[in-house]
Motif scaffolding. Structure first.
Motif, PDB file in Angstrom:
ATOM      1  N   SER A  90       0.860  -1.199   0.000  1.00  0.00           N
ATOM      2  CA  SER A  90       0.000   0.000   0.000  1.00  0.00           C
ATOM      3  C   SER A  90       0.888   1.238   0.000  1.00  0.00           C
ATOM      4  N   THR A  91       0.584   2.194  -0.858  1.00  0.00           N
ATOM      5  CA  THR A  91       1.403   3.417  -0.898  1.00  0.00           C
ATOM      6  C   THR A  91       1.235   4.201   0.406  1.00  0.00           C
ATOM      7  N   GLN A 114      -1.021  -2.141  -6.228  1.00  0.00           N
ATOM      8  CA  GLN A 114      -1.007  -2.356  -4.779  1.00  0.00           C
ATOM      9  C   GLN A 114      -1.595  -3.737  -4.515  1.00  0.00           C
ATOM     10  N   ARG A 118      -5.561  -0.021   0.660  1.00  0.00           N
ATOM     11  CA  ARG A 118      -6.461   0.187   1.804  1.00  0.00           C
ATOM     12  C   ARG A 118      -7.472   1.290   1.539  1.00  0.00           C
ATOM     13  N   GLY A 119      -8.711   1.012   1.867  1.00  0.00           N
ATOM     14  CA  GLY A 119      -9.763   2.022   1.761  1.00  0.00           C
ATOM     15  C   GLY A 119     -10.145   2.501   3.148  1.00  0.00           C
ATOM     16  N   ARG A 120     -11.134   3.378   3.229  1.00  0.00           N
ATOM     17  CA  ARG A 120     -11.593   3.853   4.534  1.00  0.00           C
ATOM     18  C   ARG A 120     -12.294   2.724   5.279  1.00  0.00           C
ATOM     19  N   LYS A 184     -18.428   5.827  -8.137  1.00  0.00           N
ATOM     20  CA  LYS A 184     -17.136   6.259  -7.586  1.00  0.00           C
ATOM     21  C   LYS A 184     -15.964   5.947  -8.516  1.00  0.00           C
TER      22      LYS A 184
HETATM   23  C1  BTN Z   1     -11.743   5.103   0.175  1.00  0.00           C
HETATM   24  O1  BTN Z   1     -12.536   5.647  -0.594  1.00  0.00           O
HETATM   25  O2  BTN Z   1     -12.100   4.183   0.906  1.00  0.00           O
HETATM   26  C2  BTN Z   1     -10.314   5.579   0.173  1.00  0.00           C
HETATM   27  C3  BTN Z   1      -9.489   4.825  -0.826  1.00  0.00           C
HETATM   28  C4  BTN Z   1      -8.044   5.279  -0.878  1.00  0.00           C
HETATM   29  C5  BTN Z   1      -7.203   4.437  -1.805  1.00  0.00           C
HETATM   30  C6  BTN Z   1      -5.825   4.973  -1.965  1.00  0.00           C
HETATM   31  S1  BTN Z   1      -4.914   4.191  -3.245  1.00  0.00           S
HETATM   32  C7  BTN Z   1      -3.466   4.977  -2.729  1.00  0.00           C
HETATM   33  C8  BTN Z   1      -3.464   4.952  -1.220  1.00  0.00           C
HETATM   34  N1  BTN Z   1      -2.894   3.706  -0.729  1.00  0.00           N
HETATM   35  C9  BTN Z   1      -3.803   2.965  -0.095  1.00  0.00           C
HETATM   36  O3  BTN Z   1      -3.581   1.837   0.391  1.00  0.00           O
HETATM   37  N2  BTN Z   1      -4.985   3.577  -0.091  1.00  0.00           N
HETATM   38  C10 BTN Z   1      -4.918   4.881  -0.737  1.00  0.00           C
END
Ligand code: BTN
Length: 327
Positions: A90-91, A114, A118-120, A184
């Motif tokens: 994950s960045t 990736q 990871r998301g929220r 989205k």
């Molecule tokens: C969301 O809408 O849930 C947020 C998503 C965010 C994704 C980005 S991709 C680059 C960065 N690295 C991650 O692991 N997540 C964010």
């Protein structure tokens, strides 16, 4: 050294440059020049080599390396340092590790893929190779902790402006999603490290579904997620979009640091997917119907419920959805 050769070829676009000229310029042997040219070819660059004329760059691959992004970047510090990975977990995770070691302010960590995006709210973020923009920016803002959520809006406004520069109209679903045709295409995950009222660092992760195909989306998100390519029927130039986002981000982030938030606010208001619409506010699993009235000066969403009650919603504490679907 390989990057220096690439830069030299790019600076001499449409021209042949002799192996001798490159070897003189970079103080390396001609055999070394040849070796690096071959390495660049393996990375996808097409370089014509003609005896007695030299080398000419014919084609650059669609990768998000520093050399490729620099062509359109005009920032002072945002994205000046780019850490480019072919593949990583994950960045955001990588950016946080680098921030803990005090990497340069404004460093952008970019992955072609990736494996643990990871998301929220602990969700997964699918990030297939070469198809999207998976990027995190490292920042050390000297502001109150309560101000940090505004950086998410700075990022959202930057994405809107960057897309608009490419002729693409998108909207913000407050506070951190970008949508096209109510689906989205981008999510933003801002993470903070700090103690008491001292911020150590902030990492802003931006994920953009640029060129994903229908089949790249798992069944469960097909009806809420889409890509810019699917919606516009056109492949998007990822490296130009990354540079444009970084350019826009620097302008709005600098304003934010100077306690000027009005431009970001204006972009968020004018391009809001929620304003004036009926919405569902979801808190602890409970849904309440209301109408999105405004985004206030501090970035909070103003909602009027059906019983007439008005509430200011601070980003992150609730989930906001459209009446029927995602928006
Ligand atoms: C969301 O809408 O849930 C947020 C998503 C965010 C994704 C980005 S991709 C680059 C960065 N690295 C991650 O692991 N997540 C964010």
């Amino acid at each position: 050294m390989k990057d220096d050769i690439l830069r030299y070829l790019k600076n001499n676009k449409n021209k042949y440059v002799s192996g001798q000229a490159i070897s003189n310029e970079l103080s390396i042997t001609r055999a070394c020049v040849w070796k690096y040219i071959k390495e660049l070819e393996v990375e996808g660059y097409k370089i014509e080599g003609i005896s007695r004329k030299g080398y000419k760059l014919l084609y650059s691959p669609d990768i998000l390396s520093r050399e490729e992004i620099y062509e359109n970047l005009n920032t002072k510090y945002i994205g000046k340092n780019i850490m480019h990975f072919d593949s990583l977990g994950s960045t955001n995770v990588e950016a946080k590790l680098l921030a803990a070691k005090n990497i340069e302010n404004g460093t952008a960590v970019i992955g072609e893929e990736q494996t643990l995006g990871r998301g929220r709210l602990g969700r997964k973020w699918i990030s297939p190779k070469y198809k999207g923009i998976w990027m995190s920016i490292v920042l050390y803002p000297e502001v109150e902790m309560s101000e940090v959520s505004k950086i998410t809006q700075v990022a959202a406004a930057s994405v809107i402006n960057a897309l608009s520069n490419l002729g693409i109209k998108a909207e913000i679903k407050w506070p951190n999603d970008i949508v096209i045709n109510s689906k989205k295409v981008c999510g933003i995950l801002t993470e903070l490290s700090g103690e008491l009222n001292k911020i150590n660092h902030v990492v802003v992760g931006i994920g953009i579904n640029a060129n994903l195909e229908q089949e790249d989306f798992p069944e469960e998100i097909k009806n809420i997620g889409t890509s810019i390519k699917i919606e516009n029927n056109n492949e998007i130039n990822r490296k130009v979009l990354v540079a444009y986002i970084l350019n826009e981000f620097e302008i709005l982030y600098e304003e934010f640091l100077n306690h000027e938030f009005l431009n970001t606010l204006k972009i968020c208001r004018e391009n809001s997917a929620l304003m004036g619409k009926k919405i569902r506010v979801i808190r602890n699993g409970q849904e309440i119907l209301g109408e999105a009235l405004d985004i206030e000066e501090d970035g909070a969403l103003l909602v009027k419920y059906e019983d007439g009650k008005i509430e200011r919603i601070i980003s992150g504490e609730v989930s906001v959805r459209g009446l029927l679907g995602y928006v």
